[in-house]
Design a protein around this motif. Sequence first.
Motif, PDB file in Angstrom:
ATOM      1  N   PRO A  63       0.819  -1.217   0.000  1.00 27.94           N
ATOM      2  CA  PRO A  63       0.000   0.000   0.000  1.00 27.94           C
ATOM      3  C   PRO A  63       0.853   1.269   0.000  1.00 27.94           C
ATOM      4  O   PRO A  63       1.980   1.288   0.477  1.00 27.94           O
ATOM      5  N   GLN A  64       0.282   2.347  -0.537  1.00 28.30           N
ATOM      6  CA  GLN A  64       0.935   3.649  -0.592  1.00 28.30           C
ATOM      7  C   GLN A  64       0.035   4.694   0.068  1.00 28.30           C
ATOM      8  O   GLN A  64      -1.162   4.755  -0.200  1.00 28.30           O
ATOM      9  N   PHE A  65       0.632   5.510   0.929  1.00 26.64           N
ATOM     10  CA  PHE A  65      -0.100   6.557   1.619  1.00 26.64           C
ATOM     11  C   PHE A  65      -0.075   7.850   0.802  1.00 26.64           C
ATOM     12  O   PHE A  65       0.899   8.132   0.085  1.00 26.64           O
ATOM     13  N   ASP A  66      -1.127   8.623   0.932  1.00 23.79           N
ATOM     14  CA  ASP A  66      -1.123  10.016   0.485  1.00 23.79           C
ATOM     15  C   ASP A  66      -0.746  10.872   1.682  1.00 23.79           C
ATOM     16  O   ASP A  66      -1.241  10.657   2.802  1.00 23.79           O
ATOM     17  N   ALA A  67       0.147  11.873   1.468  1.00 22.97           N
ATOM     18  CA  ALA A  67       0.631  12.697   2.574  1.00 22.97           C
ATOM     19  C   ALA A  67       0.474  14.172   2.219  1.00 22.97           C
ATOM     20  O   ALA A  67       0.693  14.575   1.073  1.00 22.97           O
ATOM     21  N   VAL A  68       0.084  14.992   3.215  1.00 23.48           N
ATOM     22  CA  VAL A  68      -0.072  16.440   3.037  1.00 23.48           C
ATOM     23  C   VAL A  68       0.547  17.156   4.227  1.00 23.48           C
ATOM     24  O   VAL A  68       0.599  16.631   5.345  1.00 23.48           O
ATOM     25  N   CYS A  69       1.018  18.369   3.975  1.00 25.06           N
ATOM     26  CA  CYS A  69       1.604  19.209   5.021  1.00 25.06           C
ATOM     27  C   CYS A  69       0.540  20.136   5.598  1.00 25.06           C
ATOM     28  O   CYS A  69      -0.371  20.582   4.891  1.00 25.06           O
ATOM     29  N   SER A  70       0.668  20.450   6.865  1.00 27.07           N
ATOM     30  CA  SER A  70      -0.172  21.464   7.515  1.00 27.07           C
ATOM     31  C   SER A  70       0.707  22.301   8.427  1.00 27.07           C
ATOM     32  O   SER A  70       1.893  22.009   8.610  1.00 27.07           O
ATOM     33  N   GLU A  81      10.317  -7.909   6.234  1.00 27.72           N
ATOM     34  CA  GLU A  81      11.162  -7.097   5.362  1.00 27.72           C
ATOM     35  C   GLU A  81      10.395  -5.855   4.904  1.00 27.72           C
ATOM     36  O   GLU A  81       9.207  -5.921   4.596  1.00 27.72           O
ATOM     37  N   VAL A  82      11.119  -4.721   4.866  1.00 22.72           N
ATOM     38  CA  VAL A  82      10.518  -3.474   4.413  1.00 22.72           C
ATOM     39  C   VAL A  82      10.304  -3.552   2.905  1.00 22.72           C
ATOM     40  O   VAL A  82      11.241  -3.780   2.136  1.00 22.72           O
ATOM     41  N   GLN A  83       9.038  -3.387   2.496  1.00 27.81           N
ATOM     42  CA  GLN A  83       8.706  -3.452   1.076  1.00 27.81           C
ATOM     43  C   GLN A  83       8.654  -2.071   0.429  1.00 27.81           C
ATOM     44  O   GLN A  83       9.022  -1.906  -0.722  1.00 27.81           O
ATOM     45  N   THR A  84       8.179  -1.107   1.182  1.00 28.22           N
ATOM     46  CA  THR A  84       8.114   0.261   0.669  1.00 28.22           C
ATOM     47  C   THR A  84       7.946   1.202   1.856  1.00 28.22           C
ATOM     48  O   THR A  84       7.768   0.772   2.996  1.00 28.22           O
ATOM     49  N   SER A  85       8.028   2.486   1.569  1.00 24.64           N
ATOM     50  CA  SER A  85       7.833   3.487   2.619  1.00 24.64           C
ATOM     51  C   SER A  85       7.232   4.741   1.999  1.00 24.64           C
ATOM     52  O   SER A  85       7.365   4.983   0.791  1.00 24.64           O
ATOM     53  N   THR A  86       6.564   5.488   2.843  1.00 23.94           N
ATOM     54  CA  THR A  86       6.041   6.790   2.442  1.00 23.94           C
ATOM     55  C   THR A  86       6.770   7.848   3.267  1.00 23.94           C
ATOM     56  O   THR A  86       6.681   7.856   4.498  1.00 23.94           O
ATOM     57  N   VAL A  87       7.507   8.706   2.579  1.00 25.28           N
ATOM     58  CA  VAL A  87       8.307   9.736   3.248  1.00 25.28           C
ATOM     59  C   VAL A  87       7.755  11.101   2.854  1.00 25.28           C
ATOM     60  O   VAL A  87       7.582  11.392   1.665  1.00 25.28           O
ATOM     61  N   LYS A  88       7.487  11.924   3.845  1.00 27.26           N
ATOM     62  CA  LYS A  88       6.995  13.280   3.579  1.00 27.26           C
ATOM     63  C   LYS A  88       7.829  14.289   4.346  1.00 27.26           C
ATOM     64  O   LYS A  88       8.017  14.154   5.558  1.00 27.26           O
ATOM     65  N   THR A  89       8.331  15.303   3.595  1.00 30.15           N
ATOM     66  CA  THR A  89       9.124  16.376   4.192  1.00 30.15           C
ATOM     67  C   THR A  89       8.384  17.689   4.007  1.00 30.15           C
ATOM     68  O   THR A  89       7.964  18.018   2.884  1.00 30.15           O
ATOM     69  N   CYS A  90       8.233  18.443   5.098  1.00 31.98           N
ATOM     70  CA  CYS A  90       7.502  19.711   5.052  1.00 31.98           C
ATOM     71  C   CYS A  90       8.321  20.815   5.716  1.00 31.98           C
ATOM     72  O   CYS A  90       9.041  20.569   6.695  1.00 31.98           O
ATOM     73  N   PRO A  91       8.227  22.063   5.222  1.00 26.60           N
ATOM     74  CA  PRO A  91       8.936  23.196   5.858  1.00 26.60           C
ATOM     75  C   PRO A  91       8.108  23.762   7.010  1.00 26.60           C
ATOM     76  O   PRO A  91       6.874  23.843   6.940  1.00 26.60           O
ATOM     77  N   PHE A  92       8.798  24.175   8.089  1.00 34.11           N
ATOM     78  CA  PHE A  92       8.131  24.754   9.246  1.00 34.11           C
ATOM     79  C   PHE A  92       8.965  25.924   9.759  1.00 34.11           C
ATOM     80  O   PHE A  92      10.162  26.051   9.462  1.00 34.11           O
ATOM     81  N   THR A  93       8.334  26.775  10.535  1.00 33.99           N
ATOM     82  CA  THR A  93       9.012  27.878  11.210  1.00 33.99           C
ATOM     83  C   THR A  93       8.726  27.783  12.692  1.00 33.99           C
ATOM     84  O   THR A  93       7.697  27.253  13.117  1.00 33.99           O
ATOM     85  N   SER A  94       9.689  28.335  13.499  1.00 35.00           N
ATOM     86  CA  SER A  94       9.507  28.271  14.946  1.00 35.00           C
ATOM     87  C   SER A  94      10.347  29.360  15.594  1.00 35.00           C
ATOM     88  O   SER A  94      11.465  29.638  15.163  1.00 35.00           O
ATOM     89  N   THR A  95       9.799  29.995  16.621  1.00 30.95           N
ATOM     90  CA  THR A  95      10.556  31.009  17.365  1.00 30.95           C
ATOM     91  C   THR A  95      11.678  30.366  18.144  1.00 30.95           C
ATOM     92  O   THR A  95      12.804  30.855  18.158  1.00 30.95           O
ATOM     93  N   GLU A  96      11.414  29.257  18.800  1.00 33.51           N
ATOM     94  CA  GLU A  96      12.402  28.524  19.563  1.00 33.51           C
ATOM     95  C   GLU A  96      12.216  27.036  19.311  1.00 33.51           C
ATOM     96  O   GLU A  96      11.101  26.554  19.068  1.00 33.51           O
ATOM     97  N   LEU A  97      13.323  26.313  19.408  1.00 35.55           N
ATOM     98  CA  LEU A  97      13.228  24.848  19.367  1.00 35.55           C
ATOM     99  C   LEU A  97      14.508  24.272  19.931  1.00 35.55           C
ATOM    100  O   LEU A  97      15.554  24.927  19.952  1.00 35.55           O
ATOM    101  N   ILE A  98      14.433  23.045  20.391  1.00 42.01           N
ATOM    102  CA  ILE A  98      15.594  22.301  20.858  1.00 42.01           C
ATOM    103  C   ILE A  98      15.438  20.869  20.388  1.00 42.01           C
ATOM    104  O   ILE A  98      14.363  20.287  20.470  1.00 42.01           O
ATOM    105  N   ILE A  99      16.513  20.328  19.867  1.00 41.02           N
ATOM    106  CA  ILE A  99      16.508  18.975  19.340  1.00 41.02           C
ATOM    107  C   ILE A  99      17.632  18.207  20.002  1.00 41.02           C
ATOM    108  O   ILE A  99      18.793  18.641  19.983  1.00 41.02           O
TER     109      ILE A  99
END
Length: 803
Positions: free
Chosen positions: A490-497, A578-596
């Motif tokens: 299966p394949q996912f549909d992905a959207v950014c918010s 075994e991994v057959q497929t993957s759905t990868v979604k990259t989205c841009p974001f903004t933030s005043t502060e963050l820590i990773i």
Amino acid sequence: MDVVFCFCVAALLSVWFTATCEPIPDGALHMECFDRYFLITVDLSVAGEKPRFDAVARTGVYAITEQNAAKCGYSVSVRPLLGHVELRASYFSCYTDNQDDKVFTFNFNLVTQHEGYKATYALNKTCSPSFLWSPREVTCEVNYMEVTVKTDMTCSTGTKKGDWNTLKPAHSSTTSDWQVMFKRGDEQLQPMDLSQARQQGYVFNLTDGRLVFRTPYGQPDSFSTEVNGVPVEVVHATLFSRQSWVVLMVDMVAACSTHEGSYDDSGYMIWETPEALYPSVESTKISIQLGGELVEQTVAEERGYIIEKHNATFRISIPCNAEEGYRKSLVDGGLYEFYVFHLYVEQVLVDEDNVETVLSFHRTLVTPLLPSPIFSDNRTALEEQMFTVYLGDVPADVDLASVQLNGQEFTLPFSNASGQTLTKVTYPNSTHSYTLKVPFDNPVVTQQLIPADAVIQLKLDINFTLTVQSGNESYHMASIVALFADESPPQFDAVCSESGIGFKLDYRPFDYLWEIRIGSDLLTSELAAKRGYIMSNDSQSLLLIVPLFTQGYEYTDVTLKGFSATFEILVRDRENSEVQTSTVKTCPFTSTELIICSTDGRMTVVADLSLAVTSGGIPATAHLVDKYCGPKEADDTRALFSFPLNNCGSRVKVGKENVTYQNEIFFNVDKLVPGEATERVIVQCTYSLAGLHRLFSTYRFVSDTDGVGSIIHTKAGTASYSPDKRDLQRPTVEPTVEPTVEPTVEPTTVLHTVPATMRPPGSPVAHQLGVHPPARYVKVSKIHLLSNGDETFPKTKINEVYV
């Protein structure tokens, strides 16, 4: 052959008595008077293992055995298909009370045995046939032939010359006693008196108006022949008595069709009899007993019977589905069936003297073993996501005992936990069917990936075990069902918010074959609730909303202007993971502060330094405990730091379950405005000790779990962690003291890592309330910073602490 010489006889009188017996249960006994015989049926549940009938007469009680039943006019048979034992008695049977050939009284005892216990039941019935007896009545029973003729008949006027040859032995007789002569084909046998004939199994009797002759089949004086190709048994007996110069003779010929029946492929059981078993017949007609009622030929044909005459032979074709037939299943290497018909036919013959002869035939016809028409049908529909197999035309006396699915045995009925269902439907034609449903995701279903054909094969090998009722026979019917499906996962549909990433999957019939995972964890409702995902899952689709900064994201391109967040959903083969497929979604974001806090031991911080700027601080000049660790990027109010946890003067605090790496952002303030408080910003990452493979390593940091990051804003007047040389040179944790996780400074506010612009609708705005919730950690495998090269901060080694 049909010459009759008239004489007068005296009637025999008889009386009867009834034995004292037990009463028979209601509904178990049926007694009925038919036109030419009397019938008794008793349920086998009452009749027991070896039932026996006794005839009761004034002279005593006489057991009806197989041998004397044929001599005395009785036919006894056990019919398991009908569930009863049956006795048929001639109206002229040995021990029947006969009043003027019009009223017949029968008295029997039924003797039963159940597990050694014997019981006797008295059975009594009086019959008065509504018809007049024909001049000659011939009964062809299953075990005997019987002929009765009227004693007051007018002598035939059509005597032929050849018939007088019979007179020669009679005329030479020196006695007036009645004697009998048998003729076997063209051979004339020597006369014998009636006592001798009785010793050989023949019965002669006189009633008020009829002479009775009865003989079992297969007597030495009988002979078999064929009439128009139909086998016939004939006993030609002539009774005579010489009275002075007058000879009285009566021809008592008995001729019966012994055709056993045949089966044709069109589904009919066929029985045949010659049209004229007796010579000089001018006309004939046939009637058949259906459902206890004697009906004419036209009525029988309306009910599906076929009655035809070919070459002076009547052929009666009985459909196998006739109501008068009985069916039985049998296992003989496979499942077979046969049909049994108890046929009763009356044939009326009229000769040239207009003398009527009635022939009555009792025949039991049995078809050969016929293959049973049970069949299976694959009615699987992909959209139902289950195997559906139909087993049809199962006979009424056959039950489904168990089902084997891919070698695993399931007895019936299925348990609720088995996952498969079985439905039984009964039909008016005495058959029933079963519908088996097994979901595709049932553990018994085997799955095989065929890469060469790019398909998945689902296989269900079914073995039905059927049992014949009232027997131990079983029959195994195998049905191998294979189904092929599209191999593509299966394949996912992905959207950014603004607040995260949404994923949607519209289910296909075979999507259950795959596992959906986030990293190494199976996606379930429990996992979603634990991590803060929003999941909706039904039979049609799966909807997953992943809020920003929840576990599973990877963050890249971190700058003051924004960053990229990537979330990946893995699809694995359920069989081998075994991994057959993957759905990868990259989205841009903004933030005043963050820590990773990454799993490879790096802390990335975007800190809001606006209070420090108000006090004269410049973000570009800020630094960590190690004053050589400055920001990678800065603007008017914020600064971006990215550094290894074990560098830049970080302080380590070890507890029983966690380890915390802490650092602080400092400012070079040239001139402090009086009355204005400066702000201290403490940044820290906490990791679980259970997930760390190497602690405080200078060379490598490896963690199974994500770190929890916090940006702590404090007032400058609180206890501080001073970055002087003494602090940088001494160990952060003394080896002789148990490490703790208490903070060195008490936080007054904590900034959430999710910016206000990315919070879900309706959520409270943290900065408006003046309180910032704790920062949430995220799991990342790598961090890519927009810089001109790799980390160039000088390596300031901190002391290693071993726990």
